[in-house]
Structure formats: C-alpha cells, structure tokens
Design an enzyme around this catalytic site. Structure first.
Site, PDB file in Angstrom:
ATOM      1  N   GLU A 136      -0.705  -2.085   5.129  1.00 54.10           N
ATOM      2  CA  GLU A 136       0.146  -2.182   6.292  1.00 54.10           C
ATOM      3  C   GLU A 136       0.106  -0.711   6.868  1.00 54.10           C
ATOM      4  O   GLU A 136       0.022  -0.982   8.131  1.00 54.10           O
ATOM      5  CB  GLU A 136       1.570  -2.284   5.797  1.00 54.10           C
ATOM      6  N   GLU A 137      -0.417   0.307   6.352  1.00 48.57           N
ATOM      7  CA  GLU A 137      -0.297   1.591   6.896  1.00 48.57           C
ATOM      8  C   GLU A 137      -1.700   1.889   7.660  1.00 48.57           C
ATOM      9  O   GLU A 137      -1.573   3.060   8.248  1.00 48.57           O
ATOM     10  CB  GLU A 137      -0.167   2.674   5.999  1.00 48.57           C
ATOM     11  N   ASP A 194       0.787  -1.268   0.046  1.00 44.18           N
ATOM     12  CA  ASP A 194       0.057   0.069  -0.065  1.00 44.18           C
ATOM     13  C   ASP A 194       0.941   1.262   0.198  1.00 44.18           C
ATOM     14  O   ASP A 194       2.028   1.411   0.406  1.00 44.18           O
ATOM     15  CB  ASP A 194      -0.884   0.050   1.014  1.00 44.18           C
ATOM     16  N   HIS A 214       7.692   8.367   5.030  1.00 45.53           N
ATOM     17  CA  HIS A 214       6.586   9.415   5.184  1.00 45.53           C
ATOM     18  C   HIS A 214       6.672  10.936   4.772  1.00 45.53           C
ATOM     19  O   HIS A 214       5.949  11.715   4.754  1.00 45.53           O
ATOM     20  CB  HIS A 214       5.697   9.281   6.440  1.00 45.53           C
TER      21      HIS A 214
END
Ligand code: NI
Length: 394
Positions: free
Chosen positions: A142-143, A82, A370
C-alpha cells in the site's frame, strides 16, 4: 438483524485475544512493501486453519474466499499488509517491537491484518448465515507506487470474482477505540510526487558573479511555489504543495552545479493536480532560464483520491450504528490530505473507506501515522472486526 449484530459483537469479543496475539506477532515481524513473503505465509496458514479457500493473484498478499450457503451479493473487505521502511521506538510496545531492522509497522497495517483475521473467524463461525460471497483481501504494497491496490485491480481477479462492493478501514489516532470516522464523497487526497533539478553553473563561493547559483534559484522556486495554492488554485478547492527535501552543495566555499527539490502534491481532482503541475513547471522554467540556468522536472502521478460511494457509506453507517451506537459513528466534515491506494478499487467498484479509532493516552497511541512511536490501542479489536463482519450481513 439487530440480534445478529449483537451476536457478531459477542464473537468479536471471543476472538479478541486471538487478534491481540496475531497483531503482536505480525508487529514483531514486519516486511516492507511487496516483500511480504513471511506475512503472506502466515495469513494463508491462518485462513487455511479455518478451511477458507485462498487465492494468490499477486506475488505477495492473498485473498480468502468465503462462499455462503444462500445466494446473495459479492462483497470484498480489504486489509493492507506492508510495513514501512523505518525503525520504530516506543515503551508502550516494547514487548513486541520490530525484530527486523529497517522495517516497522508504524502505519497500523499489522492491526488491519489481525482485525481481518478476526473477521475471518467471525464469518467462519457464522458461515450458515452468509448469503452470497465474501472476499477477504490481504493486499501488499500500500505504501509504495504503483500500489498493490492498483496491481490487484488491474489483474482482473476481483472482476472475475464478481465483486459488487468493497470496504476498507484504517486505524486512526484521531479517534478513540470504539469510534469510527466516516464521510461520503471525497475522503482522502490523491498524492502525486515531484522531482526537480535546477542546473546552474558552479564555481568559487567568493566569485558568485562568475557562477549561476542553483541554491539561490532553488530558494526562489520554493518561495514562488507558495503562491500556487494561494493564487492559482480556487480558494474552495483543497490542495497542498510541499517540498519535502532540498539537496544542493557540499561545503562552505563552493557554489554547486545543481540543486534538487523533491516533494508531494495533494489534491482531490486530476484537473487541480494538472493545474498545479503546470504552474510548478512554469515557475521552475521561468526562474531557471531567467538566470541562464536550466532544469529537469518530473511529476509522478500517484494514487487517485479516495471518493466514498454514497450508497456504500450509508450502508456502513447503518451497520455501524447497530454495533457501536450512533454517537460513536462520527461523520467527518472534512477529508484527509493523506493518500490511500484503496482509491484504485473504487475506480472499479462502489466502495467506502473509514477510520477506526485507535488513539488513547493509556496505550500511548495518539502519535501520527508513520511516527516511530506510532501505536494502536488494542481495544480496537473489540469493535473493528465486528464492524467489518457486520457489513456482510447488512
Ligand atoms: Ni497506512
């Protein structure tokens, strides 16, 4: 075995261009957590080209299954797929910037997928040498809670396949391409989230005595929170309490009715997480009620901590030393406070997670996870796929 490691390394070099092109394509076409439909189609297509059997236990993501010709262990290798819900920037990747507004691969999962497809190619080349069975997990979400790792673990699919060990990696700007960071035991923290509302009594800013000012109470709460880690958690126990957002009020001359705080807690044990949760609520309650106000308090349990299995970590180190040399296998002294849903697999199967160095000045890839300029040095593919494939033969 040492020779086989050389062959694997050579194969990774052969598939290097493929991995770079794959990564750039996926980078241009990111999809956010649990919406990875096109990404899944792409991966399924790539695996089928290699005649690898594909299963889809969840709505997005997939698992490629390679059966060896000889009996042996069942090993799972995992990549997440993702992207983050954000926009990206950066000259170093301008030719393949995200073409989908509001989605960007700024955590390197594009590279994890490309690397894993490289692994698929290497294992396919060496199918005759494989003893046992290999699962290539392309995991969604995953996030985002509850985490695709959790859903896949709870689906029972991996248990049914008889998985005996699992390995995963994450690109890391803190190490150089060709290096890895490893550590047995606690590796990445458990991230929990909190939402707090402090409810006072609104009114005119010029008549504070007729109000219960939630802004002042919120300020006290934040200050008091700073004593949780310093005064309630044992000094030898790593922990973080961060208020990430404070929201309250609308203009110069109004005392609002309420104020909200949200943030994250990072720990390595549930006991510490519960201690922090209890202290937080005591502080909020004491400050809010002590001034005649009230509150709501919500604590959302996140992923468990990533705790690396000793045997799997030793195997990882042994295998990696043959591929990248012992000086490039860096044993980390301290764990990271970031979280990873790889932890869910480790609750069921022994496993190890490691960091694959991807940071360099040339590729402008030392930005943190990020960050809108986050990037990886594509040289990682020269060794990353070999490291993962190598585990199958160790
Ligand atoms: Ni990530």
């Amino acid at each position: 075995m040492a020779d086989l490691k050389k062959i694997i390394r050579k194969r990774a070099e052969n598939h290097f261009d493929y991995m770079v092109q794959t990564r750039r394509y996926l980078h241009k076409n990111p999809e956010v957590s649990f919406k990875e439909y096109d990404t899944t189609d792409y991966i399924v297509h790539e695996l089928k080209k290699l005649n690898i059997h594909v299963e889809r236990p969840l709505e997005t993501g997939c698992v490629g299954i390679i059966e060896g010709n000889k009996p042996g262990r069942v090993i799972a290798l995992r990549s997440d797929i993702d992207a983050l819900a954000m926009d990206e920037e950066g000259d170093a990747k301008k030719e393949f910037l995200s073409e989908r507004p509001g989605a960007a691969h700024c955590c390197g999962h594009d590279a994890h997928m490309a690397n894993m497809l490289g692994v698929a190619n290497i294992l396919n080349d060496l199918r005759d040498e494989i003893a046992g069975k290999v699962l290539l997990i392309f995991q969604p979400g995953e996030e985002k809670l509850p985490g695709g790792g959790r859903l896949l673990t709870e689906s029972g699919f991996l248990q049914k396949q008889g998985v005996q060990e699992i390995y995963g990696l994450h690109m890391s700007p803190d190490f150089e391409p060709g290096q890895i960071g490893v550590k047995s035991g606690p590796f990445m923290a458990s991230p929990d989230e909190f939402e707090i509302k402090i409810i006072g009594k609104g009114g005119h800013a010029a008549s504070p005595h007729l109000t219960i000012d939630p802004i002042v109470l919120a300020a006290q709460v934040i200050t008091q929170f700073q004593t949780i880690v310093s005064r309630s958690v044992a000094p030898t126990e790593p922990a973080v309490v961060t208020v990430g957002r404070i929201r309250g009020g609308s203009t110069y001359n109004v005392i609002p009715e309420s104020a909200e705080l949200i943030g994250t807690v990072r720990t390595f044990s549930r006991d510490t997480a519960f201690l922090i949760k209890r202290r937080m609520e005591e502080i909020v309650k004491g400050i809010a009620q002590g001034s005649g106000g009230s509150y709501t308090f919500q604590f959302n349990e996140g992923y468990p901590a990533v705790i690396n299995d000793e045997g799997c970590t030793e195997k990882l180190i042994r295998s990696a030393e043959k591929i990248i040399g012992s000086k490039n296998v860096i044993e980390m002294e301290r764990p990271l406070m970031a979280g990873e849903d790889f932890a869910f697999y480790q609750q069921e199967f022994p496993g190890a997670f490691f960091l694959l160095g991807s940071g360099s000045e040339e590729a402008d890839s030392k930005w943190s996870w990020h960050h809108p300029k986050y990037n990886i040095d594509e040289k990682v593919f020269l060794t990353g796929a070999a490291l993962m494939a190598g585990l199958v033969f160790e």
